[in-house]
Design a protein around this motif. Structure first.
Motif, PDB file in Angstrom:
ATOM      1  N   ASP A 197       0.843  -1.198   0.000  1.00 45.69           N
ATOM      2  CA  ASP A 197       0.000   0.000   0.000  1.00 45.69           C
ATOM      3  C   ASP A 197       0.880   1.251   0.000  1.00 45.69           C
ATOM      4  O   ASP A 197       1.986   1.246   0.556  1.00 45.69           O
ATOM      5  CB  ASP A 197      -0.897  -0.014   1.241  1.00 45.69           C
ATOM      6  CG  ASP A 197      -2.024   1.000   1.147  1.00 45.69           C
ATOM      7  OD1 ASP A 197      -3.148   0.602   0.794  1.00 45.69           O
ATOM      8  OD2 ASP A 197      -1.774   2.197   1.426  1.00 45.69           O
ATOM      9  N   THR A 198       0.395   2.320  -0.623  1.00 36.84           N
ATOM     10  CA  THR A 198       1.182   3.554  -0.683  1.00 36.84           C
ATOM     11  C   THR A 198       1.270   4.258   0.670  1.00 36.84           C
ATOM     12  O   THR A 198       2.161   5.083   0.883  1.00 36.84           O
ATOM     13  CB  THR A 198       0.576   4.522  -1.706  1.00 36.84           C
ATOM     14  OG1 THR A 198      -0.790   4.769  -1.365  1.00 36.84           O
ATOM     15  CG2 THR A 198       0.649   3.931  -3.113  1.00 36.84           C
ATOM     16  N   ASP A 199       0.367   3.923   1.578  1.00 35.37           N
ATOM     17  CA  ASP A 199       0.369   4.550   2.899  1.00 35.37           C
ATOM     18  C   ASP A 199       1.242   3.734   3.848  1.00 35.37           C
ATOM     19  O   ASP A 199       0.928   2.571   4.131  1.00 35.37           O
ATOM     20  CB  ASP A 199      -1.059   4.626   3.443  1.00 35.37           C
ATOM     21  CG  ASP A 199      -1.156   5.445   4.726  1.00 35.37           C
ATOM     22  OD1 ASP A 199      -0.116   5.674   5.366  1.00 35.37           O
ATOM     23  OD2 ASP A 199      -2.276   5.835   5.090  1.00 35.37           O
TER      24      ASP A 199
END
Length: 499
Positions: free
Chosen positions: A261-263
């Motif tokens: 995930d980018t987070d």
């Protein structure tokens, strides 16, 4: 004993043990204390709260304090660890429910007395005695339960559903009482039992799974599903709960989606999932974000060599929460031993929360290089070493210092050596040493630091003349009024002038 005036008040002088001069009725603000009173006459007198904490104050004084109606004074009375029976009776029968509710929050009076509040006429008080018990009991006492079994049984049958709801949520509610609550007429009560699903007996779980209310049944089945750590393989990653992300059994697609995930916050959450495939763990172990790498380093099941290979950083004094998987193993001595000797501070910090570490591990952690390891051990271990407690008191300014000073292992002898210390917190400790000469107490009662003077004002070795002076000083008046050597006639005089 009736709460009210001292017999003869207004018609005869009250003898004063500190002076030969009697206190006459018209001298309410011109007694021996008036030389430096600074407006302390009346209900704002800080000495009243000090009297409420005075261990030598007789029941008559405490009852009159209770009758003043001053919140600070009443709350001081309700927080005492010991009270005469007649004062306890007066508090439990007090017409102001805020007084009784304050008493319900007292963690030091024991289950037998607190359980009497199960019969309080106010539902808010009855609910409070359950709620407050769940908050503090595990840390404050070794007793099996904070209320008696009979109290739980009565509260589980309370006519007010909010009281029964607190019993359902309470972690120390006996199993047979939970069984009764699983058949409670209110679905709101029954559904709250699910908050402690892991602690429910199979019988209670079965009752909730077959509950007549559809919402309760659905919630129970959901809890059973979570207990099995099952997550629907086709559930979108965006709809996964935080708990499912952290501990759920994930499909490969879900795990990859979360791990990439980018987070970084999402990656950090899944990094500790014990069911994650090894290749994804290795991928997250070299993640660009330090929080992700730290989360991987605290996973269960890693060897010391694997943890050491991860480039993690743990702030020495940043807010820290113990690792859930370590707490879950607190009854496993071998697991605690592995955590306590780990090179990873997070594992040692978490092990320090275990209240029944064996003596060799307690001794080892008491000398740990990490401040939070020592702090958590001092706060949580019932047999924390005395030198650790003293060291922590000197290093830490938090709320738990008072409890450490009261700890039975807290050192008393040898503290007089701090009399000439440049640190006020060290000079305050001198009063705890029973071998400190009275003249040193007297000297420190004139210290330039207010907190040091107040610590000495409470000491029974203080001379009568000096105690009188400190009673008249607003900075030390409350502490001086709590001095156990204060004569009862002097206590009565303070009450006379304030009421």
């Amino acid at each position: 004993m009736a709460v009210g005036r001292v017999p003869g008040r207004g018609t005869a002088p009250i003898p004063h043990a500190m002076t030969d001069t009697p206190i006459r009725p018209h001298d309410r603000c011109t007694s021996i204390f008036s030389e430096a009173d600074n407006g302390m006459c009346g209900t704002h007198d800080p000495r009243l709260a000090g009297l409420a904490r005075n261990a030598s104050a007789p029941a008559e004084v405490l009852l009159r304090l209770l009758a003043t109606g001053i919140d600070e004074v009443r709350f001081a009375l309700c927080g005492r660890s010991e009270l005469p029976d007649e004062v306890i009776d007066a508090i439990l029968a007090h017409p102001d429910r805020t007084v009784r509710r304050s008493f319900a929050g007292n963690s030091r009076i024991g289950p037998r007395i607190r359980s009497r509040l199960a019969d309080d006429p106010d539902a808010g008080v009855r609910a409070a005695v359950v709620e407050n018990s769940g908050l503090f009991w595990k840390r404050s006492t070794s007793a099996p339960r904070p209320l008696t079994i009979e109290a739980y049984e009565r509260l589980a049958s309370d006519p007010e559903s909010r009281v029964r709801e607190e019993v359902a949520l309470h972690p120390y509610t006996p199993d047979h009482v939970r069984t009764r609550l699983a058949a409670d007429p209110s679905p709101e009560v029954r559904i709250l039992l699910l908050d402690l699903w892991r602690h429910l007996t199979d019988e209670v779980k079965g009752m909730l799974l077959a509950d007549r209310d559809a919402e309760v049944r659905e919630a129970a089945h959901h809890e059973r599903q979570r207990e099995r750590s099952a997550v629907a393989a086709d559930k979108p990653v965006a709809r996964l709960s935080e708990e499912e992300t952290r501990i759920g059994i994930l499909s490969r697609a879900q795990a990859e989606g979360l791990a990439r995930d980018t987070d970084p916050r999402t990656r950090a959450k899944v990094a500790g999932n014990p069911n994650l495939d090894d290749d994804l763990v290795s991928e997250l172990a070299v993640d660009a974000d330090p929080d992700v790498r730290l989360a991987v380093s605290t996973r269960p099941g890693l060897s010391e060599r694997e943890r050491a290979a991860i480039d993690y950083h743990l702030e020495p004094r940043a807010r820290f929460y113990p690792l859930p998987w370590v707490l879950a193993l607190s009854d496993d001595e071998q697991a605690m031993r592995e955590c306590a000797v780990s090179a990873h501070p997070a594992l040692r910090r978490s092990a320090a929360f275990c209240p029944h570490l064996p003596p060799d591990l307690t001794e080892r952690l008491a000398d740990d290089e990490d401040f939070l390891v020592r702090l958590f051990l001092a706060e949580n271990h019932p047999d924390a070493p005395g030198l650790l407690l003293l060291r922590t008191v000197l290093e830490f300014d938090g709320y738990s210092v008072a409890a450490m000073l009261r700890h039975p292992n807290s050192p008393r002898h040898g503290l007089r050596r701090f009399a000439d210390s440049s640190e006020p917190k060290e000079r305050r400790l001198v009063a705890m040493d029973p071998t400190t000469p009275a003249e040193v107490i007297e000297q420190l009662s004139r210290d330039g630091d207010r907190s040091v003077r107040a610590a000495m004002a409470h000491d029974p070795r203080l001379s009568t003349a000096r105690l009188v002076v400190l009673l008249a000083d607003p900075d030390t008046a409350a502490a001086a009024a709590a001095n156990p050597s204060l004569p009862v006639p002097a206590m009565m005089e303070i009450l006379e002038r304030a009421t």
